[in-house]
Design a protein around this motif. Structure first.
Motif: not given
Length: 261
Positions: A175-180
């Motif tokens: 996974f990669t992305g914002s914490t939100k």
């Protein structure tokens, strides 16, 4: 010196660490007076071991007139009990910070603490460096990135799991992305990511990378904060989850110490 009256939400392994720390004299300013768990038999056994009252509901716990309540239970416990604890006049130590991914709950709990003159202490769990993260956040716009190494087993029952992970021989990004965005996919699974985001750039501006690593054991987190005037690189590995229990002990000690780290 009159001791602070302490109760525990959760009768599991992490609060066992807290209770044993009291027994071993590491928190001499406190007296353990009660515990609330979701399994009555297990909770009573915990209370018997540590000479405190086993409570069957939150009101019974609050009736003990507490100074501090330490949570190591579940996101639902944080949701259900935080405001009641704070309204009773007790400070609250929270380890299951993932519950505060709900911004409405977070703001409501914050306002409840403000109105009642109580505080919520966020325990660092398996990460750390909150003082550095908060300081950097005050210095201007920052970017926060957290990279988490995870074992195959820890992802097995999550939406991130893919069948081919069973045969990988090298680390692979899951996974990669914002914490939100991570929280939306994995609600309450990433307490450390929520805590890091709240202490630094916020959930929308904190990037979370999750790598699945074959034959890996434990938790490994690397936090990088970049700003115009500051660069931090915090790397923490823990072989077992016990560090989370000890982080509660550290918070309790800091809360009453004449010198605060």
């Amino acid at each position: 010196m009159e001791k602070k009256r302490l109760a525990l939400l959760g009768a599991g392994r992490l609060n066992e660490i807290v209770a044993n720390a009291l027994k071993d004299g590491l928190l001499p300013e406190y007296e353990l007076v009660g515990v609330l768990g979701n399994n009555p038999e297990k909770t009573q056994a915990f209370a018997d071991r540590h000479n405190c009252v086993a409570c069957t509901d939150i009101q019974a716990l609050m009736d003990l007139k507490l100074d501090f309540t330490a949570e190591a239970a579940s996101p639902q416990a944080v949701i259900d009990y935080s405001e009641t604890v704070l309204e009773s006049g007790s400070h609250l130590v929270v380890i299951t910070v993932g519950a505060f991914a709900d911004a409405e709950l977070y703001n409501r709990v914050k306002e409840t603490a403000r109105k009642n003159g109580t505080k919520v202490y966020i325990a660092s769990g398996a990460v750390g460096g909150f003082d550095v993260l908060r300081t950097a956040a005050f210095m201007g716009p920052i970017k926060a990135t957290m990279t988490s190494k995870k074992s195959l087993q820890s992802l097995f029952y999550s939406p991130l799991f893919k069948e081919h992970y069973l045969t990988i021989t090298e680390p692979e990004q899951a996974f990669t992305g914002s914490t939100k965005e991570a929280i939306e996919q994995l609600p309450f699974h990433y307490n450390v990511a929520v805590a890091t985001a709240l202490a630094s750039a916020g959930p929308e501006e904190t990037t979370l990378n999750i790598d699945v690593v074959p034959n890996f054991r434990g938790d490994d987190y690397k936090i990088v904060i970049e700003g115009e005037e500051v660069l931090t690189d915090i790397n923490i590995y823990s072989r077992t989850p016990r560090i989370a229990g000890w982080s509660i002990v550290a918070v309790l000690q800091n809360a009453v110490s004449p010198i605060v780290f």
